[in-house]
Scaffold this motif. Structure first.
Motif, PDB file in Angstrom:
ATOM      1  N   GLN A  62      22.300  -5.398  34.416  1.00  0.00           N
ATOM      2  CA  GLN A  62      22.128  -4.950  33.036  1.00  0.00           C
ATOM      3  C   GLN A  62      21.903  -6.151  32.128  1.00  0.00           C
ATOM      4  O   GLN A  62      22.577  -7.160  32.216  1.00  0.00           O
ATOM      5  N   LEU A  63      20.890  -6.043  31.238  1.00  0.00           N
ATOM      6  CA  LEU A  63      20.543  -7.132  30.329  1.00  0.00           C
ATOM      7  C   LEU A  63      21.603  -7.245  29.248  1.00  0.00           C
ATOM      8  O   LEU A  63      21.836  -6.306  28.487  1.00  0.00           O
ATOM      9  N   LYS A  64      22.237  -8.404  29.176  1.00  0.00           N
ATOM     10  CA  LYS A  64      23.251  -8.651  28.179  1.00  0.00           C
ATOM     11  C   LYS A  64      22.711  -9.439  26.972  1.00  0.00           C
ATOM     12  O   LYS A  64      23.309  -9.418  25.896  1.00  0.00           O
ATOM     13  N   GLY A  65      21.640 -10.167  27.207  1.00  0.00           N
ATOM     14  CA  GLY A  65      21.089 -10.994  26.125  1.00  0.00           C
ATOM     15  C   GLY A  65      20.157 -12.070  26.686  1.00  0.00           C
ATOM     16  O   GLY A  65      19.645 -11.958  27.810  1.00  0.00           O
ATOM     17  N   TYR A  66      19.965 -13.151  25.881  1.00  0.00           N
ATOM     18  CA  TYR A  66      19.069 -14.244  26.272  1.00  0.00           C
ATOM     19  C   TYR A  66      19.697 -15.582  25.898  1.00  0.00           C
ATOM     20  O   TYR A  66      20.372 -15.703  24.861  1.00  0.00           O
ATOM     21  N   MET A  67      19.485 -16.570  26.796  1.00  0.00           N
ATOM     22  CA  MET A  67      19.810 -17.951  26.453  1.00  0.00           C
ATOM     23  C   MET A  67      18.537 -18.548  25.799  1.00  0.00           C
ATOM     24  O   MET A  67      17.470 -18.576  26.392  1.00  0.00           O
ATOM     25  N   ARG A 125      17.280 -22.565  12.040  1.00  0.00           N
ATOM     26  CA  ARG A 125      17.620 -23.451  10.928  1.00  0.00           C
ATOM     27  C   ARG A 125      16.612 -23.349   9.772  1.00  0.00           C
ATOM     28  O   ARG A 125      16.870 -23.860   8.695  1.00  0.00           O
ATOM     29  N   ASP A 126      15.447 -22.766  10.013  1.00  0.00           N
ATOM     30  CA  ASP A 126      14.405 -22.723   8.976  1.00  0.00           C
ATOM     31  C   ASP A 126      13.645 -21.420   9.123  1.00  0.00           C
ATOM     32  O   ASP A 126      13.226 -21.055  10.223  1.00  0.00           O
ATOM     33  N   ARG A 127      13.435 -20.710   7.993  1.00  0.00           N
ATOM     34  CA  ARG A 127      12.787 -19.415   8.064  1.00  0.00           C
ATOM     35  C   ARG A 127      11.277 -19.514   8.326  1.00  0.00           C
ATOM     36  O   ARG A 127      10.674 -18.557   8.776  1.00  0.00           O
ATOM     37  N   GLY A 128      10.677 -20.648   8.029  1.00  0.00           N
ATOM     38  CA  GLY A 128       9.239 -20.749   8.217  1.00  0.00           C
ATOM     39  C   GLY A 128       8.806 -21.641   9.356  1.00  0.00           C
ATOM     40  O   GLY A 128       7.620 -21.712   9.686  1.00  0.00           O
ATOM     41  N   ARG A 129       9.732 -22.343   9.977  1.00  0.00           N
ATOM     42  CA  ARG A 129       9.368 -23.323  10.994  1.00  0.00           C
ATOM     43  C   ARG A 129       9.408 -22.699  12.376  1.00  0.00           C
ATOM     44  O   ARG A 129      10.264 -21.864  12.682  1.00  0.00           O
ATOM     45  N   LEU A 130       8.470 -23.117  13.235  1.00  0.00           N
ATOM     46  CA  LEU A 130       8.402 -22.683  14.624  1.00  0.00           C
ATOM     47  C   LEU A 130       8.639 -23.885  15.519  1.00  0.00           C
ATOM     48  O   LEU A 130       8.220 -24.993  15.219  1.00  0.00           O
ATOM     49  N   LYS A 131       9.287 -23.632  16.668  1.00  0.00           N
ATOM     50  CA  LYS A 131       9.626 -24.712  17.597  1.00  0.00           C
ATOM     51  C   LYS A 131       9.340 -24.261  19.017  1.00  0.00           C
ATOM     52  O   LYS A 131       9.334 -23.060  19.332  1.00  0.00           O
ATOM     53  N   VAL A 132       9.090 -25.256  19.880  1.00  0.00           N
ATOM     54  CA  VAL A 132       8.988 -24.935  21.306  1.00  0.00           C
ATOM     55  C   VAL A 132      10.403 -24.698  21.832  1.00  0.00           C
ATOM     56  O   VAL A 132      11.378 -25.239  21.295  1.00  0.00           O
ATOM     57  N   PHE A 133      10.491 -23.931  22.880  1.00  0.00           N
ATOM     58  CA  PHE A 133      11.818 -23.525  23.339  1.00  0.00           C
ATOM     59  C   PHE A 133      11.775 -23.244  24.838  1.00  0.00           C
ATOM     60  O   PHE A 133      10.708 -23.183  25.461  1.00  0.00           O
ATOM     61  N   SER A 134      12.981 -23.059  25.378  1.00  0.00           N
ATOM     62  CA  SER A 134      13.164 -22.571  26.741  1.00  0.00           C
ATOM     63  C   SER A 134      14.070 -21.340  26.643  1.00  0.00           C
ATOM     64  O   SER A 134      14.991 -21.309  25.825  1.00  0.00           O
ATOM     65  N   ALA A 135      13.778 -20.344  27.469  1.00  0.00           N
ATOM     66  CA  ALA A 135      14.552 -19.097  27.378  1.00  0.00           C
ATOM     67  C   ALA A 135      14.753 -18.510  28.770  1.00  0.00           C
ATOM     68  O   ALA A 135      13.953 -18.743  29.687  1.00  0.00           O
ATOM     69  N   ALA A 136      15.859 -17.767  28.906  1.00  0.00           N
ATOM     70  CA  ALA A 136      16.147 -17.082  30.178  1.00  0.00           C
ATOM     71  C   ALA A 136      16.982 -15.843  29.874  1.00  0.00           C
ATOM     72  O   ALA A 136      17.838 -15.864  28.976  1.00  0.00           O
ATOM     73  N   PRO A 137      16.758 -14.754  30.587  1.00  0.00           N
ATOM     74  CA  PRO A 137      17.556 -13.548  30.356  1.00  0.00           C
ATOM     75  C   PRO A 137      18.964 -13.708  30.949  1.00  0.00           C
ATOM     76  O   PRO A 137      19.157 -14.381  31.970  1.00  0.00           O
ATOM     77  N   VAL A 138      19.959 -13.087  30.283  1.00  0.00           N
ATOM     78  CA  VAL A 138      21.347 -13.091  30.774  1.00  0.00           C
ATOM     79  C   VAL A 138      21.657 -11.667  31.240  1.00  0.00           C
ATOM     80  O   VAL A 138      21.646 -10.718  30.431  1.00  0.00           O
ATOM     81  N   GLU A 139      21.876 -11.532  32.550  1.00  0.00           N
ATOM     82  CA  GLU A 139      22.103 -10.204  33.132  1.00  0.00           C
ATOM     83  C   GLU A 139      23.436 -10.194  33.889  1.00  0.00           C
ATOM     84  O   GLU A 139      23.814 -11.190  34.520  1.00  0.00           O
ATOM     85  N   ARG A 140      24.090  -9.034  33.849  1.00  0.00           N
ATOM     86  CA  ARG A 140      25.313  -8.827  34.628  1.00  0.00           C
ATOM     87  C   ARG A 140      25.219  -7.429  35.228  1.00  0.00           C
ATOM     88  O   ARG A 140      25.061  -6.429  34.508  1.00  0.00           O
ATOM     89  N   ASN A 141      25.331  -7.462  36.564  1.00  0.00           N
ATOM     90  CA  ASN A 141      25.258  -6.197  37.321  1.00  0.00           C
ATOM     91  C   ASN A 141      23.957  -5.447  37.037  1.00  0.00           C
ATOM     92  O   ASN A 141      23.935  -4.219  36.878  1.00  0.00           O
ATOM     93  N   LEU A 146      22.826 -18.244  21.959  1.00  0.00           N
ATOM     94  CA  LEU A 146      22.995 -17.067  22.802  1.00  0.00           C
ATOM     95  C   LEU A 146      22.586 -15.854  21.967  1.00  0.00           C
ATOM     96  O   LEU A 146      23.136 -15.602  20.897  1.00  0.00           O
ATOM     97  N   LEU A 147      21.562 -15.156  22.458  1.00  0.00           N
ATOM     98  CA  LEU A 147      21.021 -14.018  21.727  1.00  0.00           C
ATOM     99  C   LEU A 147      21.439 -12.718  22.387  1.00  0.00           C
ATOM    100  O   LEU A 147      21.632 -12.657  23.611  1.00  0.00           O
ATOM    101  N   GLY A 148      21.558 -11.677  21.565  1.00  0.00           N
ATOM    102  CA  GLY A 148      21.845 -10.358  22.086  1.00  0.00           C
ATOM    103  C   GLY A 148      20.570  -9.692  22.591  1.00  0.00           C
ATOM    104  O   GLY A 148      19.466 -10.241  22.476  1.00  0.00           O
ATOM    105  N   PRO A 149      20.656  -8.492  23.135  1.00  0.00           N
ATOM    106  CA  PRO A 149      19.471  -7.809  23.676  1.00  0.00           C
ATOM    107  C   PRO A 149      18.396  -7.571  22.624  1.00  0.00           C
ATOM    108  O   PRO A 149      17.213  -7.476  22.951  1.00  0.00           O
TER     109      PRO A 149
END
Length: 494
Positions: free
Chosen positions: A155-160, A137-153, A90-93
């Protein structure tokens, strides 16, 4: 194959092919590994593109504006049990990591770059790009991912942020690769490498077979040298193969070298033989000439008739020396490769009649008859008139030396298509059968060559054969002792 490998050339070729195959194989494996991983990453990202959005829709991740850590912990724990291939963050804005499912000791990043996240959110499932994000987990490694914004009312609260291909998945996949796939891939690769190497060497053996033949020809040529004749290897002069053309050129070169060697050797032998014959043939007349001149000089009081006899004898010997020298130089000139020829039309009967006329007086003294038949002025040949006159003069003079009273010399002319057959026959003493194969050799004297006390130099018939060779004509002889001799040759007619 073993014969190939015993050859240093093929050992180097095998080593070069092996190194090339290993390099190509390693590059192929690396490329295949990269392509497989890229394919798997693209499939995994497209397959789980909506995973983060579903989590956001199904669960309230924030309570009173703060992350629900207890709820997130149970959610992440349950999801990882069901799907150990994922890691949840769970990431912040601003991309700061607020909660996660991993072991806290393994987290190396506290913030994630949001540029790949925004690019992922702006893309669609039909977008062929595979987007990689940072792995906490690693400062140099890149990975594929899935992401979605977390909003309430609104307003952007962060990202999954969901990493596809967790550490657990990587460890399990690496073990499976090392235990099974790696050995299978290496075995298949080595088998293919060995088979390809054997097939390549076999193909190279077929392609370079002409080169081995050419190498064998060169080695035999080097071993034998220029003195022995070797049966040349047949090469296809019309082939497009450069080795065939090279082999044909080598055959032509070897023939040319042997021919030049024979010419040089012949010239050298002729030079030594000429010096030997000159010293031998000139010794007798010069000694006689010198002896008579010394006697004439030392005798203070000689009868005029006796003095004249000495001078006449010396003069005859000087003529012999002069004639012999002329014949030697003529033969030497004819042996050269560049003899000038003045080809013209020659009325053969008239030429022979003129030659016979020169020997009329000598023939009358010997009571020998001479004639040419037929006396047809229509018989015309192409040739050098001076050289043909020399041919007939030598043959008629030779016949006169072997004829006695009552014998005759007949020159017969017989047209035969595009050529005229010429025969010079006499009914004289003939030539011994043992001497017939050698009578055209320079300075060879037959057993009955001495006639009326005058020794001949043995050059007349040799010169005759050389002169006829310049007219592309061969001369042959038939003779029977005490019955006569016939010399025959053919000349090109008009």
């Amino acid at each position: 194959m073993m014969q190939f490998l015993r050859d240093a050339f093929y050992r180097r070729l095998a080593l070069l092919l092996l190194c090339s195959f290993v390099v190509v194989g390693v590059l192929f494996l690396l490329l295949m590994h990269y392509m497989v991983n890229a394919y798997q990453d693209e499939v995994a990202q497209n397959l789980h593109r909506e995973l983060a959005r579903h989590l956001v829709d199904e669960k309230a991740l924030f309570v009173d504006g703060q992350p629900d850590r207890d709820g997130l912990y149970h959610l992440f724990h349950n999801l990882m049990v069901l799907g150990p291939n994922f890691e949840f963050y769970l990431l912040g804005p601003q991309g700061e990591i607020l909660a996660y499912s991993a072991d806290p000791t393994q987290i190396k990043r506290q913030q994630i770059d949001l540029e790949p996240v925004r690019a992922f959110l702006d893309s669609s499932a039909k977008d062929p790009r595979t987007i990689y994000g940072q792995d906490p987990r690693d400062r140099g490694r890149l990975k594929v991912f899935s992401a979605a914004p977390v909003e309430r009312n609104g307003q952007l609260k962060g990202y999954m942020y969901v990493i596809i291909g967790s550490e657990i998945f990587d460890d399990v996949a690496q073990g499976v690769w090392q235990n099974h796939i790696e050995r299978w891939v290496v075995a298949v690769f080595l088998s293919g490498l060995i088979l390809s190497l054997i097939a390549s060497l076999w193909v190279f053996g077929l392609l370079t077979r002409p080169l081995r033949r050419l190498t064998g020809d060169m080695q035999r040529f080097r071993a034998v040298g220029l003195q022995q004749e070797l049966a040349p290897t047949p090469w296809d002069t019309n082939a497009n193969d450069v080795v065939h053309r090279l082999g044909s050129t080598f055959n032509e070169m070897s023939v040319s070298l042997r021919e030049q060697y024979r010419r040089i050797k012949t010239v050298d032998e002729m030079r030594r033989e000429l010096l030997t014959h000159i010293s031998h043939d000139l010794r007798t007349p010069l000694s006689s000439l010198q002896g008579y001149l010394e006697t004439w000089l030392l005798s203070e009081q000689l009868h005029p008739e006796e003095s004249r006899r000495y001078v006449e004898t010396a003069y005859r010997n000087s003529k012999k020396v002069n004639r012999l020298v002329e014949q030697l130089f003529e033969l030497a000139c004819l042996e050269s490769a560049d003899v000038p020829m003045n080809i013209e039309k020659v009325v053969l009967a008239e030429l022979v009649q003129d030659v016979l006329q020169k020997f009329t007086l000598k023939a009358r003294e010997r009571c020998v008859g001479m004639d040419v038949t037929p006396r047809d002025t229509a018989i015309v040949v192409y040739g050098d008139i001076e050289k043909l006159e020399r041919v007939f003069s030598n043959l008629v003079e030779n016949a006169l030396r072997h004829c006695g009273p009552g014998d005759e010399i007949i020159v017969q002319l017989q047209p035969r298509g595009s050529r005229v057959a010429v025969s010079v026959k006499d009914s004289g003493s003939g030539i011994p059968a043992a001497d017939l194969p050698h009578i055209f050799d320079a300075h060879y004297r037959a057993a009955n060559s001495v006639y009326d006390g005058n020794r001949q130099g043995g050059l007349g018939l040799a010169i005759t054969k050389k002169l006829l060779a310049l007219h592309q004509a061969d001369i042959c002889v038939q003779s029977t002792e005490n019955r006569g001799t016939a010399f025959e040759f053919q000349l090109r007619c008009s």
